[in-house]
Design an enzyme around this catalytic site. Structure first.
Site, PDB file in Angstrom:
ATOM      1  CG  ASP A   1      68.821   3.058   1.012  1.00  0.00           C
ATOM      2  OD1 ASP A   1      69.924   3.011   0.432  1.00  0.00           O
ATOM      3  OD2 ASP A   1      68.673   3.435   2.189  1.00  0.00           O
TER       4      ASP A   1
ATOM      5  CG  ASN B   1      74.124   5.268  16.111  1.00  0.00           C
ATOM      6  OD1 ASN B   1      73.165   5.872  16.569  1.00  0.00           O
ATOM      7  ND2 ASN B   1      74.031   4.059  15.594  1.00  0.00           N
TER       8      ASN B   1
ATOM      9  CB  CYS C   1      57.327 -20.532 -13.350  1.00  0.00           C
ATOM     10  SG  CYS C   1      57.954 -19.593 -11.959  1.00  0.00           S
TER      11      CYS C   1
ATOM     12  CG  ASN D   1      70.891   1.099   4.726  1.00  0.00           C
ATOM     13  OD1 ASN D   1      70.513   0.455   5.704  1.00  0.00           O
ATOM     14  ND2 ASN D   1      71.426   2.302   4.812  1.00  0.00           N
TER      15      ASN D   1
ATOM     16  CG  HIS E   1      70.746  -7.287   4.886  1.00  0.00           C
ATOM     17  ND1 HIS E   1      70.660  -6.441   5.976  1.00  0.00           N
ATOM     18  CD2 HIS E   1      71.318  -8.430   5.359  1.00  0.00           C
ATOM     19  CE1 HIS E   1      71.153  -7.051   7.050  1.00  0.00           C
ATOM     20  NE2 HIS E   1      71.564  -8.250   6.692  1.00  0.00           N
TER      21      HIS E   1
ATOM     22  CB  CYS F   1      57.296 -15.735 -12.101  1.00  0.00           C
ATOM     23  SG  CYS F   1      58.546 -16.086 -13.349  1.00  0.00           S
TER      24      CYS F   1
ATOM     25  CB  CYS G   1      60.824 -15.985 -10.165  1.00  0.00           C
ATOM     26  SG  CYS G   1      59.830 -17.498  -9.986  1.00  0.00           S
TER      27      CYS G   1
END
Ligand code: NAD
Length: 259
Positions: free
Chosen positions: A112, A222, A159, A110, A127, A156, A135
């Site tokens: 979050d 689950n 740049c 997650n 992840h 950005c 950037c």
């Protein structure tokens, strides 16, 4: 629920609590279902987002080719929803387990930040995170709260390149640190709690297999069986993380207190 099902579940929770009490190194591997009761939709499972959106839109190729559409989607799906979400009783139960020294690492798919908001300190974000924006050209990192998403796509300040959320899109490589930390924790685990993940997203989905091959017991929480359940799960706790985890942690606590 029929009484026999209820008492079978109680026995499975007691057996799991004993394992957690005795284990040397416990890892929780969490997925989108962990946060479903915080109001954040999952990808798969009943009510999953893939019933409404095309997964292709969250590939890195699609995001880079069409950054405006990509940003509109991630703003709607993630930034707006997650900024309003709070940890649920399952997150708080895992934080309590860490404070009791019965949980040593969370590897989460997650983005979050709800494990950290609940109080967990050892969290590997496989992840990436919604908390920062990067950037892709000069690698400057921005706290998400400092980037206005009222005008999309954001650029950005150094740049002028279009910024990217600091989480991993489909087909994008996993950051080396996250991959190595997750693998090291997985190889140390003698118990792995696999919570709220369908096990469909590689390479994260291989971690429970690696833990099992290395001798860990696999406990799955689950409401729906997954690709792990029949194949490698030792104890399947069929239900919602927000219901089961507080019961499990209460049982671990009572075992420790009766010592
Ligand atoms: P998934 O969407 O593929 O599967 C969700 C799983 O959660 C299903 O097996 C479902 O049965 C289960 N589930 C649903 N409600 C639950 C509950 N209350 N308690 C326990 N389990 C429940 O999720 P995934 O395997 O994590 O893969 C999707 C990918 O999308 C991951 O990479 C994840 O990072 C990302 N994602 C993250 C968030 C988030 O950060 N909260 C939300 C959506 C997707």
């Amino acid at each position: 629920m029929p009484e026999t099902d209820g008492s079978q579940m109680e026995k499975k929770i007691r057996d799991t609590a004993k394992l957690l009490k005795e284990a040397d190194y416990v890892v929780a591997f969490t997925g989108a279902g962990m946060s479903a009761e915080s109001g954040i939709p999952t990808f798969r499972g009943s009510d999953g987002l893939w019933g409404k959106y095309d997964p292709e839109l969250l590939t890195i190729g699609s995001f880079m080719a069409k950054p405006l559409e990509g940003w509109q989607l991630v703003k709607d799906l993630f930034f707006d929803v997650i900024s309003a979400a709070r940890p649920n009783p399952g997150h708080y139960a895992l934080a309590e387990l860490e404070h009791m020294h019965r949980l040593h690492c969370i590897i989460t798919q997650n983005i979050d930040y709800l494990h950290q908001d609940a109080g967990n300190r050892v969290v590997c974000e496989f992840h990436g995170t919604i908390k920062s924006i990067i950037c892709p050209k000069c690698s400057r990192l921005y706290p998400s709260a400092s980037v206005a998403l009222s005008q999309l796509p954001p650029h950005c300040a150094d740049c002028q390149t279009v910024l990217k959320p600091n989480f991993v899109f489909f087909d994008e490589a996993i950051p080396v640190d996250a991959r190595e930390n997750a693998r090291a924790a997985t190889l140390k685990a003698d118990v792995m709690l696999v919570i709220g993940t369908s096990g469909a997203v590689p390479p994260a989905c291989y971690l429970p297999d690696i833990a099992r091959e290395n001798g860990a017991m696999i406990i799955e929480i689950n409401p729906e069986p997954t690709q792990y359940t029949k194949r490698i799960t030792d104890i399947y706790l069929n239900g919602n993380a927000g219901d089961i985890l507080p019961k499990l942690v209460a049982e671990v606590k009572s075992l420790i207190e009766t010592l």
